[in-house]
Design an enzyme around this catalytic site. Structure first.
Site, PDB file in Angstrom:
ATOM      1  N   ASP A 191      64.047 102.964 -82.490  1.00  0.00           N
ATOM      2  CA  ASP A 191      62.357 102.398 -82.218  1.00  0.00           C
ATOM      3  C   ASP A 191      62.002 100.998 -82.848  1.00  0.00           C
ATOM      4  O   ASP A 191      61.147  99.829 -82.617  1.00  0.00           O
ATOM      5  CB  ASP A 191      61.601 103.030 -82.352  1.00  0.00           C
ATOM      6  CG  ASP A 191      61.381 103.274 -83.917  1.00  0.00           C
ATOM      7  OD1 ASP A 191      62.547 103.062 -84.581  1.00  0.00           O
ATOM      8  OD2 ASP A 191      60.145 103.760 -84.929  1.00  0.00           O
ATOM      9  N   HIS A 192      63.158  99.770 -84.370  1.00  0.00           N
ATOM     10  CA  HIS A 192      63.598  98.844 -84.393  1.00  0.00           C
ATOM     11  C   HIS A 192      64.086  97.822 -84.141  1.00  0.00           C
ATOM     12  O   HIS A 192      64.047  96.377 -84.629  1.00  0.00           O
ATOM     13  CB  HIS A 192      62.994  99.302 -86.130  1.00  0.00           C
ATOM     14  CG  HIS A 192      61.985  99.783 -86.396  1.00  0.00           C
ATOM     15  ND1 HIS A 192      61.109  99.572 -86.893  1.00  0.00           N
ATOM     16  CD2 HIS A 192      61.992 101.350 -86.400  1.00  0.00           C
ATOM     17  CE1 HIS A 192      60.093 100.466 -87.927  1.00  0.00           C
ATOM     18  NE2 HIS A 192      60.899 101.300 -87.467  1.00  0.00           N
ATOM     19  N   HIS A 200      63.356 105.271 -97.163  1.00  0.00           N
ATOM     20  CA  HIS A 200      63.797 105.167 -95.338  1.00  0.00           C
ATOM     21  C   HIS A 200      64.900 106.418 -95.483  1.00  0.00           C
ATOM     22  O   HIS A 200      65.864 106.653 -96.249  1.00  0.00           O
ATOM     23  CB  HIS A 200      63.718 104.187 -94.852  1.00  0.00           C
ATOM     24  CG  HIS A 200      63.037 104.790 -93.837  1.00  0.00           C
ATOM     25  ND1 HIS A 200      62.156 106.165 -92.909  1.00  0.00           N
ATOM     26  CD2 HIS A 200      63.154 104.400 -92.079  1.00  0.00           C
ATOM     27  CE1 HIS A 200      61.876 105.643 -92.008  1.00  0.00           C
ATOM     28  NE2 HIS A 200      62.797 105.263 -91.426  1.00  0.00           N
TER      29      HIS A 200
END
Ligand SMILES: [Zn+2]
Ligand SMILES: [Zn+2]
Length: 302
Positions: free
Chosen positions: A64-65, A140
């Site tokens: 998603d990045h 993360h």
């Protein structure tokens, strides 16, 4: 300084939500931060000139990045780009992009320069005479960096009436702007404060996504003008933060408060929620100046 949100949701793209991508305009730059799937379309929708993008910053290698990156790199080629494109991203991205291009028989006619990151401490990764960019190591599930974009100190402002009255030659204007005292045409030393005004305060933008609550970033982002901090969850789902290594809106606000930033922007919302007002109200129990990011929204910080 101007920030355009191209996408601010986590997980998969949908008709109404795009994954992370932003355009930061700071000084004469147009920096692309993250490049989730659909970024090209959102760049067009927001009328961003592709040729102005010279530097792309990728926080981490969750899809998603960055799943929009190889497409954008190819489109630049179709648009007959010639200017260098610099990509700052975790180690491994170069291999991914080059393999995708190799297997599809693609290439670029322009120089594609990868700056692969692997440090776990903050480092300066870009600098010119107007702007500096530092990494913000985040916590993360995979190696992740946020980015701190800082304007360098602005020049002092000349008061043209006072400068003329003081009989100062134009050749010394540059020195005055830099803060020096100068001699006038009569050989008299003129003190800088007499003929110049204080410069505009320089601005800074910290992008922090994705991350679990992590106070270690506070010294790096201390006193910055604007902080974008992910807020994937609301309080009621706080138990998901540790296993997924994400944050709640309230945790983002706590970081904003402790770092004494001016403005907090929330984003990277989980698509499990229907609206976003609760993100703001929960954050505002801790920190007042909260804005909600929204796909296609532009924030001006003058
Ligand atoms: Zn994400
Ligand atoms: Zn992630």
């Amino acid at each position: 300084m101007k920030l355009t949100i191209l996408g601010c949701h986590s997980a998969t793209p949908s008709i109404h939500s795009n994954p992370t991508a932003q355009i930061l305009e700071i000084k004469n730059h147009m920096f692309l931060i993250d490049c989730g799937e659909g970024t090209q379309v959102e760049l067009r929708r927001n009328k961003v000139k592709f040729s102005r993008i010279r530097h792309i910053f990728i926080s981490h290698l969750h899809g998603d990045h960055y799943f929009g990156l190889v497409g954008l790199v190819n489109t630049f080629n179709l648009l007959t780009r010639e200017a260098e494109l610099h990509i700052y991203a975790p180690k491994g991205l170069k291999e991914v992009i080059l393999l995708q291009m190799k297997l599809s028989g693609s290439w670029t006619n322009y120089p594609l320069v990868f700056h692969e990151l692997s440090s776990n401490t903050s480092e300066l990764i870009y600098e010119d005479d107007k702007v500096e960019v530092f990494t913000i190591p985040l916590k993360h599930r995979v190696y992740t960096n946020g980015f701190l974009f800082k304007e360098k100190e602005n020049e002092r402002k000349l008061d043209i009436n006072l400068v003329t009255e003081a009989n100062i030659n134009k050749a010394y204007f540059r020195k005055l702007k830099q803060g020096f005292d100068v001699e006038n045409d009569d050989g008299v030393l003129i003190s800088n404060e007499k003929v110049t005004k204080d410069p505009l305060p320089s601005k800074s933008y910290a992008f922090c996504s994705d991350t679990v609550y992590n106070e270690a970033i506070i010294p790096i982002i201390k006193n910055c003008t604007v902080l974008y901090h992910e807020s994937t969850f609301l309080d009621k789902n706080e138990s998901l933060c540790i296993p997924t290594k994400h944050s709640t809106a309230k945790q983002a606000a706590t970081i904003a408060k402790k770092a004494n930033v001016n403005t907090l922007i929330l984003g990277h919302y989980s698509t499990r929620y229907n609206g976003y007002d609760e993100f703001k109200s929960e954050a505002q129990t801790v920190f007042d100046n909260v804005l909600l990011s929204q796909d296609g929204k532009t924030f001006n910080f003058e």
